[in-house]
Design an enzyme around this catalytic site. Sequence first.
Site, short mmCIF file in Angstrom:
data_model
loop_
_atom_site.label_atom_id
_atom_site.label_comp_id
_atom_site.label_asym_id
_atom_site.label_seq_id
_atom_site.Cartn_x
_atom_site.Cartn_y
_atom_site.Cartn_z
N SER A 97 0.89 -1.18 0.06
CA SER A 97 0.17 0.09 0.08
C SER A 97 1.02 1.07 0.00
CB SER A 97 -1.04 0.07 1.33
OG SER A 97 -0.39 0.20 2.24
N GLY A 98 0.27 2.26 -0.25
CA GLY A 98 1.01 3.58 -0.32
C GLY A 98 0.04 4.66 0.17
N ASP A 142 12.35 3.06 2.23
CA ASP A 142 11.32 3.27 3.34
C ASP A 142 12.12 2.86 4.88
OD1 ASP A 142 11.22 0.31 2.80
OD2 ASP A 142 8.98 0.56 2.20
N GLY A 147 3.43 -0.55 10.41
CA GLY A 147 2.16 -1.22 10.67
C GLY A 147 1.98 -2.30 11.80
#
Length: 475
Positions: A16-17, A236, A404
Amino acid sequence: MSEPVHVASVDLGATSGRVVVAEVGPDGARLEVVHRFANAPVRLPDGLHWDVVGLFREVVDGLRLAVRSTPGLAGVAVDSWAVDYALLRDGRMVSTPFHYRDSRTAAAVESVHATVAPAALYARNGLQHLPFNTVFQLVADGTHLEHADTMLMVPDLIGHWLSGHVGTELTNASTTGLLDVTTGTWDTDLAKTLGIAPDLLAPLVAPGTTLGGLLPHVAAELGGHDLTVTTVGSHDTASAVAGTVLGPDDAYVSCGTWGLAGLELERPVLDDAARQAGFTNEGGVDGRVRFLHNVMGLWLLSESVRTWEREDGRPVELASLLAAAAEVETPLLFDVDDPRFLPPGDVPARIRAYAAEHGLRPPTGRPETTRAILESLAEAFATTLRRAAELAGRRVRRIQIVGGGALNGLLCQLTADRSGLEVLAGPVEATALGNALVQGRTLGAVSGDLDALRALVGSTLDQQHYLPRPLGKVS
């Protein structure tokens, strides 16, 4: 005192972004997610690919929302997962980027290791052996490289489409296997030895470099609003670690699709013990070294959930599943880094097959499977961090879980239990935070080294504390 600046952090994960608006100034940083979107691979006749054009559309849509919510928005920077790239010729993309989970690199690994022995390769690039490292992907591309004149990593590709700039940011370059770990420059001799034209490698740029304004047609998409495009830790995990307030005795786990577990160091650890243990030395912001091991991560759970949803034809209620998993008393422990778990597919069936092959009792239902995944991930994190501390000559007293995975209370508690250490969970948006902090410094709203940037937000972090409990019985 400098005035705060508003910037957009574009954070592209492997599933996801998001586009996050951040206010960064001397009093700290505040984040607001303005756009979330899925990042799903596309299977074509020749293999598994990324829909990078679709991702760019989502990025522009997110920036449009960001400008609408924050008219004073001044800058933007992009981070993403590592190792994957696009090939360009005369500025045009000549092929759709492959997904790192595509299986095409198997023969390339053998070819590279026949030319440069694994130990010699590690001495040059300091990377954990992963079959999808960029160097293996490029060798797998073979004659297709002849059609290209430039290789751009995914965040550099998005930055190129935003600003027109051509370059490779250092933290992501450090994941390719073609960056000299001691000099921080492209290893052109290694590239030539492996049949990769050095001219494909774009000029290196450090985090905190100003690339320029938006291309006119992109600015037009934003209603004529221009933004200063800069570089950050474009891997990231580099941005996530930059957004984590690490103490001198802290280790980190940046947990999402992958679980990157390790330490922040001043210098790489390049001895053969580190290589044999599967540790990597990747670039961080301000020249720091991310000494870590890639653990398979929450991919195992998300892919299991996808399997169950296909079977049921309806969504799985994750909170209920985790609550049931917390009641399981004798979970299976398995090797989460077994190569069978890398490709997409039926992970629960693979776990059962692993158990059968190793004479272990397989999980009998979804809660048991979920608990086995989380317990095994926690054990992998604990074991990895103990080994990292031994190899680096460091003492670890506390673990910080960001990303997350910080939202998964069961995983955080199990990590505390299996490590015997306190766990701090959060921030969830550490990657966007690290991205924004470096942007804020580049644009002059804040100053200082990485520790000074972290100090700006250390007192405002919303973190959950988990203390270790005695371990129960495991199979």
